[in-house]
Design an enzyme around this catalytic site. Structure first.
Site, short mmCIF file in Angstrom:
data_model
loop_
_atom_site.label_atom_id
_atom_site.label_comp_id
_atom_site.label_asym_id
_atom_site.label_seq_id
_atom_site.Cartn_x
_atom_site.Cartn_y
_atom_site.Cartn_z
N ASP A 153 0.86 -1.17 0.00
CA ASP A 153 0.00 0.00 0.00
C ASP A 153 0.91 1.24 0.00
O ASP A 153 2.09 1.14 0.35
CB ASP A 153 -0.87 -0.06 1.27
N ARG A 154 0.39 2.37 -0.39
CA ARG A 154 1.24 3.57 -0.38
C ARG A 154 1.04 4.41 0.88
O ARG A 154 1.90 4.46 1.74
CB ARG A 154 0.99 4.43 -1.64
N ASP A 155 -0.11 5.08 0.97
CA ASP A 155 -0.31 6.03 2.08
C ASP A 155 -0.39 5.29 3.41
O ASP A 155 -1.22 4.40 3.59
CB ASP A 155 -1.57 6.86 1.83
N CYS A 174 -16.13 0.34 -9.08
CA CYS A 174 -15.19 -0.36 -9.97
C CYS A 174 -14.77 -1.68 -9.35
O CYS A 174 -15.13 -1.99 -8.22
CB CYS A 174 -13.95 0.50 -10.20
N CYS A 197 -11.43 -2.42 -9.21
CA CYS A 197 -10.01 -2.33 -8.88
C CYS A 197 -9.72 -1.65 -7.55
O CYS A 197 -8.58 -1.70 -7.07
CB CYS A 197 -9.21 -1.70 -10.03
N ARG A 198 -10.69 -1.02 -6.95
CA ARG A 198 -10.43 -0.40 -5.65
C ARG A 198 -10.32 -1.50 -4.58
O ARG A 198 -11.21 -2.35 -4.46
CB ARG A 198 -11.57 0.56 -5.29
MG LIG Z 1 -2.95 3.09 3.51
ZN LIG Z 2 -10.93 1.34 -9.51
#
Ligand SMILES: [Mg+2]
Ligand SMILES: [Zn+2]
Length: 168
Positions: A4-6, A93, A95-96
């Site tokens: 994950d990023r954030d 969607c 993809c989330r």
């Molecule tokens: Mg995060």
């Molecule tokens: Zn998405």
């Protein structure tokens, strides 16, 4: 390894989109170095609904990603191997996260053994992504221990704790 990023790569300040707000998390450079040395591909999977919400553009996202990669190159000598992101609003969607669209794309791009792969995230949706995707090791940064015991998740309180799980 899926990241994950954030809240994992950078401090989660909420809809981070500017270089000035992009602050690397303590321990992330060492973690990425160890993961790389262990042979993990480094695959970013990040929900970026701020794009659908109109807070920033896809171009802003790529500009920030380029900055991240440049910093990583300077600090550890490599960047992430691939960046996947979902720009959509929730519930619109496939993809989330916890949807598996980004994982499915990664499987098309790389020859992955998901059972030997790892997901590292700070939200329960990251863990659901890992569990539902069949990822073998799911590391939950600052996760809920009660929820984790139930679900075969591994809680860690900081990124340094993740090192032990990658090295075995
Ligand atoms: Mg995060
Ligand atoms: Zn998405």
């Amino acid at each position: 390894m899926f990241l994950d990023r954030d809240g994992v790569i950078n401090v989660d300040k909420g809809y981070v989109c500017r270089i000035a707000d992009f602050v690397f998390m303590p321990g992330i450079f060492e973690l990425l170095s160890v993961a790389k040395a262990q042979g993990f591909l480094l695959l970013l999977v990040t929900n970026q609904s701020g794009i659908a919400r109109g807070y920033y553009s896809v171009q802003d996202f790529w500009n920030l990603s380029a900055h991240m990669q440049t910093c990583l190159q300077a600090k550890v000598g490599f960047g992430l191997d691939k960046i996947y992101f979902c720009p959509h609003a929730p519930h619109t969607c496939a993809c989330r996260k916890p949807g598996l669209g980004m994982l499915e794309q990664a499987l098309r791009d790389f020859d992955l053994n998901l059972g030997q792969s790892c997901m590292l995230g700070d939200k329960f949706s990251d863990m659901q992504f890992g569990l539902q995707g069949g990822i073998g090791l799911n590391l939950w940064l600052e996760g809920s221990i009660e929820k984790a015991n139930f679900q075969k998740l591994v809680c860690i309180s900081d990124l340094k704790q993740a090192l032990g799980f990658l090295k075995d």
